[in-house]
Design a protein around this motif. Structure first.
Motif, mmCIF file in Angstrom:
data_model
loop_
_atom_site.group_PDB
_atom_site.id
_atom_site.type_symbol
_atom_site.label_atom_id
_atom_site.label_comp_id
_atom_site.label_asym_id
_atom_site.label_seq_id
_atom_site.Cartn_x
_atom_site.Cartn_y
_atom_site.Cartn_z
ATOM 1 N N GLN A 1 42.953 34.876 25.059
ATOM 2 C CA GLN A 1 42.193 36.273 25.161
ATOM 3 C C GLN A 1 42.570 37.153 25.980
ATOM 4 O O GLN A 1 43.740 36.783 26.663
ATOM 5 N N LEU A 2 42.487 38.508 25.843
ATOM 6 C CA LEU A 2 43.096 39.523 27.083
ATOM 7 C C LEU A 2 41.747 40.414 28.146
ATOM 8 O O LEU A 2 41.106 40.807 26.895
ATOM 9 N N VAL A 3 42.079 40.536 28.597
ATOM 10 C CA VAL A 3 41.348 41.146 29.384
ATOM 11 C C VAL A 3 41.868 42.101 30.275
ATOM 12 O O VAL A 3 42.014 41.957 30.914
ATOM 13 N N GLU A 4 40.844 43.263 30.043
ATOM 14 C CA GLU A 4 41.682 44.280 30.546
ATOM 15 C C GLU A 4 40.900 44.730 32.305
ATOM 16 O O GLU A 4 39.900 44.515 32.547
ATOM 17 N N SER A 5 41.760 45.325 33.567
ATOM 18 C CA SER A 5 40.928 45.738 34.297
ATOM 19 C C SER A 5 42.506 46.547 35.147
ATOM 20 O O SER A 5 42.983 47.467 34.554
ATOM 21 N N GLY A 6 41.229 47.303 36.467
ATOM 22 C CA GLY A 6 41.728 48.710 36.699
ATOM 23 C C GLY A 6 41.584 49.845 36.832
ATOM 24 O O GLY A 6 42.167 50.586 37.283
ATOM 25 N N CYS B 1 46.005 43.642 32.313
ATOM 26 C CA CYS B 1 45.734 42.844 31.640
ATOM 27 C C CYS B 1 46.018 41.061 31.677
ATOM 28 O O CYS B 1 47.496 41.478 31.657
ATOM 29 N N VAL B 2 45.286 40.881 31.732
ATOM 30 C CA VAL B 2 45.103 39.139 31.358
ATOM 31 C C VAL B 2 45.190 38.303 30.797
ATOM 32 O O VAL B 2 43.519 38.400 29.625
ATOM 33 N N ALA B 3 46.050 37.704 30.102
ATOM 34 C CA ALA B 3 45.772 37.261 28.827
ATOM 35 C C ALA B 3 44.819 35.415 28.926
ATOM 36 O O ALA B 3 45.918 34.678 30.620
ATOM 37 N N SER B 4 44.261 33.972 28.445
ATOM 38 C CA SER B 4 43.502 33.384 28.833
ATOM 39 C C SER B 4 44.837 31.998 28.653
ATOM 40 O O SER B 4 44.936 31.240 29.293
ATOM 41 N N GLY B 5 46.131 32.582 28.366
ATOM 42 C CA GLY B 5 47.326 31.963 27.769
ATOM 43 C C GLY B 5 48.416 32.297 27.592
ATOM 44 O O GLY B 5 48.182 33.678 28.708
ATOM 45 N N SER B 6 49.574 31.736 27.847
ATOM 46 C CA SER B 6 51.042 32.586 28.530
ATOM 47 C C SER B 6 51.410 33.817 27.748
ATOM 48 O O SER B 6 50.855 33.709 25.927
ATOM 49 N N ILE B 7 51.992 34.657 28.015
ATOM 50 C CA ILE B 7 52.343 35.972 27.455
ATOM 51 C C ILE B 7 53.048 35.574 25.976
ATOM 52 O O ILE B 7 54.082 36.730 25.778
ATOM 53 N N SER B 8 54.705 34.340 26.777
ATOM 54 C CA SER B 8 56.325 34.564 26.229
ATOM 55 C C SER B 8 55.332 34.099 24.967
ATOM 56 O O SER B 8 56.279 34.759 24.246
ATOM 57 N N ARG B 9 54.647 34.030 24.897
ATOM 58 C CA ARG B 9 53.854 33.436 23.430
ATOM 59 C C ARG B 9 53.985 35.091 22.579
ATOM 60 O O ARG B 9 53.597 34.893 21.243
ATOM 61 N N PHE B 10 53.748 36.191 22.737
ATOM 62 C CA PHE B 10 53.661 37.199 21.395
ATOM 63 C C PHE B 10 54.620 37.819 21.386
ATOM 64 O O PHE B 10 55.773 37.700 22.390
ATOM 65 N N TYR B 11 54.769 38.003 20.808
ATOM 66 C CA TYR B 11 55.577 39.329 20.494
ATOM 67 C C TYR B 11 55.784 40.348 21.016
ATOM 68 O O TYR B 11 57.189 41.042 20.958
#
Length: 115
Positions: free
Chosen positions: A3-8, A22-32
């Motif tokens: 999941q992605l959660v934006e704030s600010g 934008c905080v991801a609930s897992g590693s962001i390195s997995r994304f394209y």
């Protein structure tokens, strides 16, 4: 699924700055890629920019001189730094990413630029 959660997002004055997260609930390195979009009510969602797994980032020409995208891999967080804000930057800002499971969207964070 990650999941992605934006704030600010908040009310800012013209000429001011905001940093969205934008905080991801897992590693962001997995994304394209991890992307930022924004949407004004009644308009289509507009791509702002992106950051790649390599760390390379770019923003679209209309905001390139004012917005930058960065990340903190250890914190699974992508940032959108917005400087010299203008009233036309008022929108809901969304974080988006995709992996093998398909596209993922956050719920957005609202930015209002007004004096």
């Amino acid at each position: 699924q990650v999941q992605l959660v934006e704030s600010g997002g908040e009310l800012a004055q013209p000429g001011g700055s905001l940093r969205l997260s934008c905080v991801a609930s897992g590693s962001i390195s997995r994304f394209y890629s991890v992307n930022w979009y924004r949407q004004v009510p009644g308009n289509q969602r507009e791509l702002i920019g992106w950051i790649l797994p390599s760390g390379s980032s770019a923003c679209v020409e209309s905001v390139r001189d004012r917005f930058t995208i960065s990340r903190d891999v250890a914190k699974n967080t992508v940032f959108l730094q917005m400087n010299n804000l203008k009233p036309e930057d008022t929108a809901v800002y969304y974080c988006n990413a995709a992996d093998e499971g398909g596209p993922i969207w956050g719920r957005g964070t609202r930015v209002t630029v007004s004096s």
